[in-house]
Design a protein around this motif. Structure first.
Motif, short mmCIF file in Angstrom:
data_model
loop_
_atom_site.label_atom_id
_atom_site.label_comp_id
_atom_site.label_asym_id
_atom_site.label_seq_id
_atom_site.Cartn_x
_atom_site.Cartn_y
_atom_site.Cartn_z
N GLN A 46 8.55 -2.28 5.12
CA GLN A 46 8.77 -3.28 4.09
C GLN A 46 7.46 -3.88 3.61
O GLN A 46 7.29 -4.15 2.41
CB GLN A 46 9.72 -4.36 4.59
CG GLN A 46 11.14 -3.87 4.78
CD GLN A 46 12.11 -4.95 5.23
OE1 GLN A 46 11.71 -6.07 5.56
NE2 GLN A 46 13.39 -4.63 5.25
N SER A 47 6.52 -4.08 4.54
CA SER A 47 5.21 -4.62 4.14
C SER A 47 4.49 -3.64 3.22
O SER A 47 3.93 -4.03 2.19
CB SER A 47 4.35 -4.89 5.38
OG SER A 47 4.92 -5.88 6.20
N ALA A 48 4.48 -2.37 3.60
CA ALA A 48 3.82 -1.36 2.78
C ALA A 48 4.47 -1.25 1.41
O ALA A 48 3.77 -1.15 0.39
CB ALA A 48 3.84 -0.01 3.49
N ALA A 49 5.79 -1.28 1.38
CA ALA A 49 6.50 -1.19 0.10
C ALA A 49 6.19 -2.39 -0.79
O ALA A 49 6.01 -2.25 -2.01
CB ALA A 49 8.00 -1.07 0.34
N LEU A 50 6.13 -3.58 -0.19
CA LEU A 50 5.81 -4.77 -0.96
C LEU A 50 4.43 -4.65 -1.58
O LEU A 50 4.24 -4.92 -2.77
CB LEU A 50 5.89 -6.01 -0.07
CG LEU A 50 5.38 -7.32 -0.68
CD1 LEU A 50 6.22 -7.70 -1.90
CD2 LEU A 50 5.38 -8.44 0.35
#
Length: 444
Positions: free
Chosen positions: A250-254
């Motif tokens: 989720q961090s990478a996608a954000l």
């Protein structure tokens, strides 16, 4: 770093800072500093050419860059000049620190429990990025920390739960701290606030240059955290892994939803963080751009600081195995690898700059030789960042301990003896090693 617990403008090999700048980074495309660094298979690319770098860790640069009583912009420029003069072209920098009752954490931080952001520190980071840009140097910026010295995940948990587990608490011995801190990944309120901080920084406009961080080619990579571990105890690790992977993804996608120009990295140590499990390392790096390895022979008990001569042979063999296994994994994953933290004590595990660095020199040579050989072999190693740069700073107290209010920031963080691992501006032999590696690595 893991807890397991000159004016030198002319380079020391006789090369000039300008010639080292030309050699460092992206080969014949080194002048293409307006272009973003990207991943292409197992390589970093800038323009049309491979981008390899020799780097350092200097977590504290935003504090120096701030226009405050604890800042020192004059020292910031001197340190960057020194680093560039010895061939360093990439610096890994702390870009987030959380204030809380967690012991031995740096103050002030970037953020407090009530959500207040430290404008002066953020502007200090702006100054750092502007100064790197003047020199054609690049940065890796990490948002938070698994360990206590910058507040980190434990502080974010405290903000939501009111509970703290301190590192080295005799009533809660190892691995109570990292096991408790791993609850961060499953705490929705804590991770949501982390995402808010990420969103703020990734979309920030530099107050000095006017450039959005997302559009700054001097930024090599956003990094999620310093050494994020999914706990340490096997039962804790197994339970938290789904939340750990979710947080990474989720961090990478954000970040990618906000910034299509920059790479994303995790900041993981490697298999030391996973009880030797390669499957965790592989899955954790599935949705980031490159892999990292951190290597800490003393912290991991592979050598004895008081008997380096007697323990070097066995310890260095373990280092060689660790290097080889992480090169193999990166090759199998088809992704670049950086040795982004590696440190070794001075002889006798002394802290004073006058203490010899015989075994530290051996250790750096070992890391650098492996990286240089891997380039010749067409492998995935694309960068090396030693831990860490102390520069002109000197310990302010006879016991070499950092005290709240001290401003002689070093690469050795506040929880550690000042001078344990960092390189001082008087470490001529160590700096020559870095310079020689910069030349060899760029032309390997």
């Amino acid at each position: 770093m893991s807890i397991f617990q000159i004016d030198r403008r002319a380079a020391l090999s006789g090369m000039t800072a300008a010639s080292l700048l030309a050699l460092s980074g992206c080969g014949k495309g080194a002048s293409a500093t307006g272009e973003f660094i990207r991943r292409d298979g197992m390589q970093f690319i800038r323009g049309d050419d491979p981008y390899r770098f020799v780097g350092a860790n200097a977590w504290y640069l935003a504090w120096l860059g701030s226009d405050t009583k604890y800042g020192d912009q004059g020292r910031l420029t001197r340190e960057l000049d020194r680093l560039q003069s010895i061939g360093v072209q990439n610096i890994r920098i702390l870009a987030g620190a959380e204030e809380s009752p967690v012991r031995n954490s740096i103050k002030p931080g970037f953020e407090t429990q009530d959500g207040t952001l430290n404008a002066a520190l953020l502007e200090g980071l702006d100054v750092v990025m502007a100064e790197l840009g003047k020199r054609g140097m690049t940065a890796v910026l990490y948002f938070t920390n698994n360990w206590e010295w910058s507040g980190g995940m434990m502080s974010r948990l405290f903000w939501e739960t009111g509970e703290v587990t301190n590192m080295n608490d005799p009533e809660k011995p190892w691995p109570a701290f990292p096991d408790a801190g791993s609850a961060f990944y499953a705490n929705e309120a804590a991770t949501t606030r982390f995402y808010d901080y990420v969103r703020m920084l990734v979309t920030r406009r530099n107050s000095v240059t006017g450039t959005l961080y997302s559009e700054d080619p001097m930024l090599m990579s956003w990094q999620l955290a310093n050494e994020p571990r999914p706990g340490v105890s096997p039962n804790v690790q197994e339970a938290i892994l789904p939340d750990y992977y979710r947080w990474i993804d989720q961090s990478a996608a954000l970040i990618r939803s906000l910034d299509q120009n920059h790479m994303v990295s995790l900041g993981m140590e490697g298999t030391i963080a996973t009880n030797g499990r390669e499957d965790i390392v592989r899955r954790a790096h599935e949705n980031v751009d490159y892999t990292t390895a951190h290597i800490w022979p003393l912290n991991w008990g592979w050598v004895d600081g008081k008997d380096l001569a007697g323990t070097w042979e066995a310890g260095s063999a373990k280092v060689a195995d660790y290097i080889a296994s992480h090169i193999r994994m990166a090759t199998e994953m088809g992704k670049p690898l950086t040795f982004e933290e590696f440190g070794f004590p001075r002889d006798g595990e002394l802290y004073d700059p006058s203490a010899a660095t015989t075994f530290r020199e051996r250790y750096y040579r070992m890391i650098y030789a492996a990286a240089e050989q891997n380039v010749k072999d067409g492998g995935p190693v694309m960068g090396t960042n030693f831990w860490s740069w102390n520069g002109e700073a000197r310990a302010q107290h006879d016991d070499f301990r950092f005290v709240d209010g001290d401003t002689q920031y070093m690469g050795d963080p506040p929880h550690e003896p000042q001078g344990w691992y960092g390189l001082f501006d008087s470490d001529a032999e160590m700096m020559k090693l870095v310079t020689d590696h910069a030349a060899a690595f760029a032309t390997a």
